[in-house]
Design an enzyme around this catalytic site. Structure first.
Site, PDB file in Angstrom:
ATOM      1  N   ASP A 194     -18.147 -57.117 -30.111  1.00 32.33           N
ATOM      2  CA  ASP A 194     -16.775 -56.823 -29.935  1.00 32.33           C
ATOM      3  C   ASP A 194     -16.343 -56.474 -28.571  1.00 32.33           C
ATOM      4  OD1 ASP A 194     -17.091 -56.401 -32.524  1.00 32.33           O
ATOM      5  OD2 ASP A 194     -17.722 -54.198 -32.423  1.00 32.33           O
ATOM      6  N   LYS A 234     -34.448 -65.696 -43.512  1.00 33.86           N
ATOM      7  CA  LYS A 234     -33.975 -66.415 -42.663  1.00 33.86           C
ATOM      8  C   LYS A 234     -33.181 -65.865 -41.518  1.00 33.86           C
ATOM      9  CE  LYS A 234     -33.668 -70.842 -40.819  1.00 33.86           C
ATOM     10  NZ  LYS A 234     -33.097 -71.852 -41.695  1.00 33.86           N
ATOM     11  N   LEU A 235     -32.038 -65.058 -41.943  1.00 32.70           N
ATOM     12  CA  LEU A 235     -30.974 -64.711 -40.802  1.00 32.70           C
ATOM     13  C   LEU A 235     -31.962 -63.811 -39.936  1.00 32.70           C
ATOM     14  CD1 LEU A 235     -28.449 -64.233 -39.709  1.00 32.70           C
ATOM     15  CD2 LEU A 235     -28.308 -62.181 -41.441  1.00 32.70           C
ATOM     16  N   CYS A 271     -12.549 -68.645 -31.963  1.00 30.64           N
ATOM     17  CA  CYS A 271     -13.305 -68.590 -30.713  1.00 30.64           C
ATOM     18  C   CYS A 271     -12.388 -68.896 -29.339  1.00 30.64           C
ATOM     19  CB  CYS A 271     -14.672 -68.857 -30.915  1.00 30.64           C
ATOM     20  SG  CYS A 271     -15.614 -67.888 -31.793  1.00 30.64           S
ATOM     21  N   GLY A 299     -20.785 -69.401 -27.074  1.00 33.30           N
ATOM     22  CA  GLY A 299     -20.890 -69.314 -28.645  1.00 33.30           C
ATOM     23  C   GLY A 299     -22.258 -69.422 -29.341  1.00 33.30           C
ATOM     24  N   GLY A 300     -23.166 -69.606 -28.496  1.00 29.11           N
ATOM     25  CA  GLY A 300     -24.590 -69.737 -29.115  1.00 29.11           C
ATOM     26  C   GLY A 300     -25.527 -70.397 -28.002  1.00 29.11           C
ATOM     27  N   ILE A 333     -33.890 -65.608 -37.397  1.00 29.99           N
ATOM     28  CA  ILE A 333     -33.151 -66.179 -36.354  1.00 29.99           C
ATOM     29  C   ILE A 333     -32.582 -64.971 -35.457  1.00 29.99           C
ATOM     30  CG2 ILE A 333     -30.676 -67.169 -35.980  1.00 29.99           C
ATOM     31  CD1 ILE A 333     -31.037 -68.809 -38.657  1.00 29.99           C
ATOM     32  N   ASN A 334     -32.164 -63.880 -35.929  1.00 35.46           N
ATOM     33  CA  ASN A 334     -32.055 -62.708 -35.082  1.00 35.46           C
ATOM     34  C   ASN A 334     -32.862 -62.564 -33.849  1.00 35.46           C
ATOM     35  OD1 ASN A 334     -30.442 -60.093 -34.452  1.00 35.46           O
ATOM     36  ND2 ASN A 334     -32.094 -59.441 -35.298  1.00 35.46           N
TER      37      ASN A 334
END
Length: 394
Positions: A217, A50-51, A155, A311-312, A54-55
């Site tokens: 980063d 699943k990750l 954040c 943030g997304g 999404i990636n």
């Protein structure tokens, strides 16, 4: 309120006179994370599958990283420990922060001995003395500098440093003292990639955290002064209004906690919806204060450029739809998200730095970020335009 009454209120006299951003040399693409994950973990597990799905569709093309995912830190078969991560941050992270600070000081035309205060933030290092002590030492700041390190704001930290710096400057004004605050944020989120991937491998698909596909980063810094400390420095932004708030009952939706193999992120699916709930009320509250200082009446979201924490994709789109903003108003946030990812506390400062190089833009700017709590930070700034040359007027 009549316009003349607005003009009777004096602006607080807070000036950002220098900004600096420093990225590490590596840019990670989504396919590189996938190859790395398949090398070290079971890509057939539901959570990791699943990750990785999404990636591939985050909207991020590249993320800035101190890792290259092929050699060096985090690449060996054994993952780094939290102690390894701490040591690496206190080497590489401190260097990044120093470079960002040096850029901000150069633009401000200030020397290290001119700085009276520092405010720093990070959520990817928690050692003592704080990393800010090491940065101050390498910069050659006076041992008498008033030093503050913020903790636990995640954040939201970039604008939390601005709020703290502004309050320090205002206190200096009240005491009739010049204040020149060097504020900086540094995050090395990708050092925790092994821990985040291991967590995804062990998770159910519906519980997987997307942090490994979003975070990056970077370091960013700014110099903020009061009127007495500004001197002849040309200002970039004037800080006119700022505030913060916490949305009660939401702290379990976002966290960043330590375990033996690094930091581990909790981000619930509700975060994009929850983070927008306080935007309208805080904007309405601050825009009244901003109008009082600037003399501008009937300001609405469309009058501002927006330096929104990247943030997304869902957060950016949620705020854009809620406030009826154009792509141009969010141009800097969208660009940084697409090309650098989410550098946590440093990200909103990076967006402010990017914004000033993206054409004329609007005179008025809203900066906004979110963090654990769930918390929201907002500031309203006015661009300080350079005076035109005589022959440009002619």
């Amino acid at each position: 309120m009549p316009l003349h009454q607005y003009n009777e209120r004096k602006a607080p006299g807070l000036w950002i006179v220098g900004l600096g951003t420093q990225f590490p040399e590596n840019l990670l693409r989504p396919e590189e994370l996938e190859l790395f994950a398949r090398k070290h973990y079971d890509a057939k597990s539901g959570g990791l599958r699943k990750l990785l799905a999404i990636n591939r569709k985050t909207g991020i093309e590249t993320r800035s990283s101190v890792l290259d995912l092929k050699t060096g830190f985090a690449a060996p078969s054994e993952p780094p420990t939290i102690s390894d991560i701490d040591s690496h941050f206190r080497d590489v992270g401190v260097k990044l922060a120093v470079q960002a600070c040096e850029k901000a000081l150069r633009e401000a035309g200030l020397s290290p001995e001119d700085i009276t205060h520092t405010v720093a933030v990070t959520c990817t290092n928690q050692g003592n003395p704080g990393y800010d002590f090491l940065v101050n030492e390498r910069l050659g700041l006076s041992p008498n500098v008033d030093r503050t390190l913020l903790h636990g704001v995640g954040c939201a930290g970039g604008l939390a440093t601005m709020r703290a710096a502004a309050q320090m400057a205002l206190a200096g004004t009240a005491r009739r003292r010049p204040v020149r605050v060097l504020a900086f944020a540094c995050e090395l989120c990708t050092l925790n990639v092994r821990n985040e991937l291991a967590a995804a491998e062990a998770s159910l698909p519906e519980d997987v955290c997307v942090a490994a596909a979003l975070f990056s980063d970077a370091a960013a810094a700014f110099v903020l002064t009061n009127d007495l400390g500004r001197g002849a420095a040309e200002a970039v932004y004037e800080v006119c209004a700022f505030d913060n708030a916490v949305l009660p009952g939401t702290k379990h939706h976002m966290s960043y906690l330590i375990d033996p193999f690094g930091f581990r992120t909790v981000l619930s699916k509700a975060v994009p919806i929850l983070t927008t709930q306080t935007v309208v009320s805080m904007f309405d509250r601050l825009v009244t204060e901003y109008a009082a200082y600037t003399g501008k009446m009937l300001l609405v979201p469309d009058n501002f450029d927006w330096a929104l924490h990247p943030g997304g994709d869902a957060i950016i789109k949620g705020v854009q739809d809620l406030m009826s903003l154009t792509d141009e108003q969010l141009g800097a946030s969208k660009k940084i998200y697409r090309t650098r990812g989410n550098a946590s506390s440093a990200a909103v400062l990076i967006v402010l730095d990017e914004l000033r190089g993206m054409g004329k833009g609007k005179d008025d700017v809203v900066a906004m970020s979110f963090g654990p709590g769930l918390s929201i930070e907002m500031a309203m700034l006015r661009r300080c335009r350079a005076k035109p040359l005589v022959d440009e007027i002619i």
